[in-house]
Scaffold this motif. Structure first.
Motif, PDB file in Angstrom:
ATOM      1  N   HIS A 141       0.850  -1.185   0.000  1.00 37.39           N
ATOM      2  CA  HIS A 141       0.000   0.000   0.000  1.00 37.39           C
ATOM      3  C   HIS A 141       0.886   1.235   0.000  1.00 37.39           C
ATOM      4  O   HIS A 141       1.747   1.390   0.871  1.00 37.39           O
ATOM      5  CB  HIS A 141      -0.902  -0.008   1.239  1.00 37.39           C
ATOM      6  CG  HIS A 141      -2.118   0.835   1.091  1.00 37.39           C
ATOM      7  ND1 HIS A 141      -3.210   0.716   1.920  1.00 37.39           N
ATOM      8  CD2 HIS A 141      -2.422   1.827   0.216  1.00 37.39           C
ATOM      9  CE1 HIS A 141      -4.138   1.605   1.557  1.00 37.39           C
ATOM     10  NE2 HIS A 141      -3.677   2.284   0.534  1.00 37.39           N
ATOM     11  N   VAL A 142       0.686   2.106  -0.986  1.00 34.31           N
ATOM     12  CA  VAL A 142       1.505   3.308  -1.159  1.00 34.31           C
ATOM     13  C   VAL A 142       0.616   4.545  -1.104  1.00 34.31           C
ATOM     14  O   VAL A 142      -0.464   4.581  -1.697  1.00 34.31           O
ATOM     15  CB  VAL A 142       2.273   3.269  -2.499  1.00 34.31           C
ATOM     16  CG1 VAL A 142       3.043   4.571  -2.712  1.00 34.31           C
ATOM     17  CG2 VAL A 142       3.225   2.073  -2.535  1.00 34.31           C
ATOM     18  N   TRP A 143       1.090   5.582  -0.401  1.00 33.11           N
ATOM     19  CA  TRP A 143       0.401   6.864  -0.309  1.00 33.11           C
ATOM     20  C   TRP A 143       1.360   7.968  -0.747  1.00 33.11           C
ATOM     21  O   TRP A 143       2.527   7.971  -0.359  1.00 33.11           O
ATOM     22  CB  TRP A 143      -0.025   7.163   1.131  1.00 33.11           C
ATOM     23  CG  TRP A 143      -0.967   6.168   1.728  1.00 33.11           C
ATOM     24  CD1 TRP A 143      -0.651   4.951   2.265  1.00 33.11           C
ATOM     25  CD2 TRP A 143      -2.371   6.308   1.870  1.00 33.11           C
ATOM     26  NE1 TRP A 143      -1.786   4.322   2.722  1.00 33.11           N
ATOM     27  CE2 TRP A 143      -2.855   5.142   2.496  1.00 33.11           C
ATOM     28  CE3 TRP A 143      -3.277   7.313   1.522  1.00 33.11           C
ATOM     29  CZ2 TRP A 143      -4.198   4.943   2.779  1.00 33.11           C
ATOM     30  CZ3 TRP A 143      -4.620   7.122   1.812  1.00 33.11           C
ATOM     31  CH2 TRP A 143      -5.065   5.950   2.428  1.00 33.11           C
ATOM     32  N   THR A 144       0.877   8.919  -1.537  1.00 30.99           N
ATOM     33  CA  THR A 144       1.672  10.104  -1.865  1.00 30.99           C
ATOM     34  C   THR A 144       0.859  11.354  -1.535  1.00 30.99           C
ATOM     35  O   THR A 144      -0.374  11.350  -1.619  1.00 30.99           O
ATOM     36  CB  THR A 144       2.086  10.131  -3.350  1.00 30.99           C
ATOM     37  OG1 THR A 144       0.916  10.078  -4.182  1.00 30.99           O
ATOM     38  CG2 THR A 144       2.997   8.963  -3.682  1.00 30.99           C
ATOM     39  N   PHE A 145       1.561  12.417  -1.173  1.00 35.46           N
ATOM     40  CA  PHE A 145       0.941  13.658  -0.727  1.00 35.46           C
ATOM     41  C   PHE A 145       1.559  14.807  -1.528  1.00 35.46           C
ATOM     42  O   PHE A 145       2.761  15.052  -1.446  1.00 35.46           O
ATOM     43  CB  PHE A 145       1.176  13.865   0.769  1.00 35.46           C
ATOM     44  CG  PHE A 145       0.731  12.701   1.619  1.00 35.46           C
ATOM     45  CD1 PHE A 145      -0.493  12.719   2.267  1.00 35.46           C
ATOM     46  CD2 PHE A 145       1.540  11.575   1.754  1.00 35.46           C
ATOM     47  CE1 PHE A 145      -0.908  11.641   3.049  1.00 35.46           C
ATOM     48  CE2 PHE A 145       1.132  10.493   2.531  1.00 35.46           C
ATOM     49  CZ  PHE A 145      -0.088  10.528   3.170  1.00 35.46           C
ATOM     50  N   THR A 146       0.719  15.501  -2.302  1.00 31.87           N
ATOM     51  CA  THR A 146       1.209  16.550  -3.186  1.00 31.87           C
ATOM     52  C   THR A 146       0.490  17.871  -2.904  1.00 31.87           C
ATOM     53  O   THR A 146      -0.712  17.986  -3.174  1.00 31.87           O
ATOM     54  CB  THR A 146       0.988  16.167  -4.666  1.00 31.87           C
ATOM     55  OG1 THR A 146       1.570  14.891  -4.915  1.00 31.87           O
ATOM     56  CG2 THR A 146       1.611  17.204  -5.584  1.00 31.87           C
ATOM     57  N   GLY A 150      -5.070  24.215  -4.514  1.00 29.12           N
ATOM     58  CA  GLY A 150      -6.386  23.998  -3.920  1.00 29.12           C
ATOM     59  C   GLY A 150      -6.385  23.135  -2.686  1.00 29.12           C
ATOM     60  O   GLY A 150      -7.440  22.817  -2.131  1.00 29.12           O
ATOM     61  N   GLY A 151      -5.217  22.712  -2.227  1.00 31.89           N
ATOM     62  CA  GLY A 151      -5.138  21.836  -1.066  1.00 31.89           C
ATOM     63  C   GLY A 151      -4.047  20.800  -1.265  1.00 31.89           C
ATOM     64  O   GLY A 151      -3.096  21.018  -2.014  1.00 31.89           O
ATOM     65  N   VAL A 152      -4.198  19.653  -0.603  1.00 28.69           N
ATOM     66  CA  VAL A 152      -3.225  18.572  -0.727  1.00 28.69           C
ATOM     67  C   VAL A 152      -3.882  17.418  -1.465  1.00 28.69           C
ATOM     68  O   VAL A 152      -4.936  16.915  -1.044  1.00 28.69           O
ATOM     69  CB  VAL A 152      -2.725  18.103   0.653  1.00 28.69           C
ATOM     70  CG1 VAL A 152      -1.773  16.917   0.502  1.00 28.69           C
ATOM     71  CG2 VAL A 152      -2.042  19.252   1.386  1.00 28.69           C
ATOM     72  N   LEU A 153      -3.266  16.988  -2.565  1.00 33.57           N
ATOM     73  CA  LEU A 153      -3.759  15.845  -3.310  1.00 33.57           C
ATOM     74  C   LEU A 153      -3.159  14.581  -2.715  1.00 33.57           C
ATOM     75  O   LEU A 153      -1.944  14.380  -2.744  1.00 33.57           O
ATOM     76  CB  LEU A 153      -3.377  15.960  -4.788  1.00 33.57           C
ATOM     77  CG  LEU A 153      -3.808  14.787  -5.676  1.00 33.57           C
ATOM     78  CD1 LEU A 153      -5.329  14.660  -5.716  1.00 33.57           C
ATOM     79  CD2 LEU A 153      -3.244  14.930  -7.086  1.00 33.57           C
ATOM     80  N   VAL A 154      -4.024  13.738  -2.144  1.00 30.47           N
ATOM     81  CA  VAL A 154      -3.602  12.463  -1.565  1.00 30.47           C
ATOM     82  C   VAL A 154      -3.929  11.360  -2.568  1.00 30.47           C
ATOM     83  O   VAL A 154      -5.081  11.195  -2.963  1.00 30.47           O
ATOM     84  CB  VAL A 154      -4.304  12.188  -0.222  1.00 30.47           C
ATOM     85  CG1 VAL A 154      -3.821  10.861   0.367  1.00 30.47           C
ATOM     86  CG2 VAL A 154      -4.046  13.329   0.759  1.00 30.47           C
ATOM     87  N   HIS A 155      -2.914  10.648  -2.976  1.00 28.58           N
ATOM     88  CA  HIS A 155      -3.079   9.541  -3.925  1.00 28.58           C
ATOM     89  C   HIS A 155      -2.730   8.242  -3.217  1.00 28.58           C
ATOM     90  O   HIS A 155      -1.705   8.155  -2.532  1.00 28.58           O
ATOM     91  CB  HIS A 155      -2.161   9.738  -5.131  1.00 28.58           C
ATOM     92  CG  HIS A 155      -2.189   8.594  -6.100  1.00 28.58           C
ATOM     93  ND1 HIS A 155      -3.203   8.430  -7.029  1.00 28.58           N
ATOM     94  CD2 HIS A 155      -1.342   7.553  -6.284  1.00 28.58           C
ATOM     95  CE1 HIS A 155      -2.970   7.348  -7.745  1.00 28.58           C
ATOM     96  NE2 HIS A 155      -1.848   6.796  -7.314  1.00 28.58           N
TER      97      HIS A 155
END
Length: 224
Positions: A141-146, A150-155
Motif C-alpha cells: 500500500h503506497v500513499w503520496t501527498f502533493t 487547492g489543497g493537498v492531493l492524496v493519492h
C-alpha cells in the motif's frame, strides 16, 4: 478476492481523512495505469517503493483535501487512532513504538482481515508505503501527498497477491457492470447488500444465488 472490498478499503481510508481536516473533494482514478504512477506534480524517486504491477488485484484513488499537509500527515501516520475516524477499522496495535519509520510493524483488523503491516518507506510529507500478509494475501500500500493551490492531493494505490487473491466477474453480469455498481455505491446512490459465506459453504452460496434466494451479493471469505 473481491474487488469491492479492496476498493472500499482504499477509498474509506483516503476519504476519512477529511473528517478531521475539513473539506475534501474525491477524485476517482480507476483507469489502469502503470504501477509506477504517482500523484501529479510529485517528482519521481528511483528508490521509491512501488506496488506490484503484476498483482491480480490493484486499486487506485485520489482525494483533494483542503487542510495543511502537516495535519493530514499527522492523522494518517497516527495509526493507533485509525479506529476513531475509520469505522471499518476495528483495532490497531503498534508493535514498534514511536513514529512510523522503515521497519515499523503494526497489526490491525478490518473487513474480516487480520493484517500485519511493515512500513517500507517514510518520506516525510511526501510518501508512505507499507505492506505485509493478511490471511493468505500479500498487500503493498503506497500513499503520496502533493501540495497544490487547492489543497493537498492524496493519492493511494494498493496491490494484492497470493493464492487467496483472484479477480473474476460476478456470477451474472459483466465486469463493466460490476464497476458501475461500485461507482454508484461510492456515491451512496445505492445501498450495498452483502451476505458472507465461509469457503466451505461456497457450493451452497452459488446454489442460493442460482435459486434467487440471496438479496444483493454473496461473498466467499477464505478462513472466515
Amino acid at each position: 478476492m473481491r474487488i469491492p472490498t479492496l476498493t472500499k478499503l482504499a477509498t474509506a481510508t483516503a476519504g476519512a481523512v477529511l473528517l478531521a481536516t475539513g473539506t475534501a473533494h474525491a477524485l476517482n482514478n480507476d483507469e489502469p495505469t502503470p504501477a509506477t504512477t504517482i500523484a501529479p506534480g510529485t517528482a519521481a524517486h528511483t528508490d521509491d517503493v512501488q506496488i506490484d504491477a503484476g498483482a491480480p488485484a490493484i486499486t487506485r484513488d485520489n482525494i483533494l483535501i483542503h487542510a495543511p499537509l502537516q495535519t493530514i500527515w499527522k492523522i494518517q501516520t497516527d495509526v493507533e487512532n485509525w479506529p476513531t475516524w475509520q469505522p471499518n477499522v476495528e483495532t490497531v496495535v503498534k508493535d514498534t513504538p514511536g513514529r512510523l519509520r522503515p521497519g515499523s510493524v503494526f497489526r490491525w483488523s478490518t473487513e474480516g482481515l487480520n493484517i500485519t503491516s511493515t512500513v517500507k518507506q517514510v518520506d516525510y510529507g511526501r510518501r508512505l508505503a507499507w505492506g505485509g500478509p493478511a490471511q493468505g494475501i500479500t498487500a503493498v500500500h503506497v500513499w503520496t501527498f502533493t501540495p497544490t493551490s487547492g489543497g493537498v492531493l492524496v493519492h493511494t494505490e494498493e496491490s494484492w497477491t497470493g493464492d487467496e487473491c483472484s479477480v473474476a466477474p460476478t456470477y451474472w453480469g459483466t465486469l463493466p457492470e460490476l464497476m458501475e455498481v461500485i461507482t454508484h455505491a461510492r456515491q451512496e446512490k445505492i445501498k450495498v447488500l452483502v451476505e458472507h459465506f465461509p469457503l466451505q459453504r461456497a457450493d451452497e452460496a452459488y446454489q442460493l444465488l442460482h435459486d434467487g434466494r440471496i438479496q444483493g451479493r454473496a461473498v466467499i471469505t477464505p478462513h472466515a
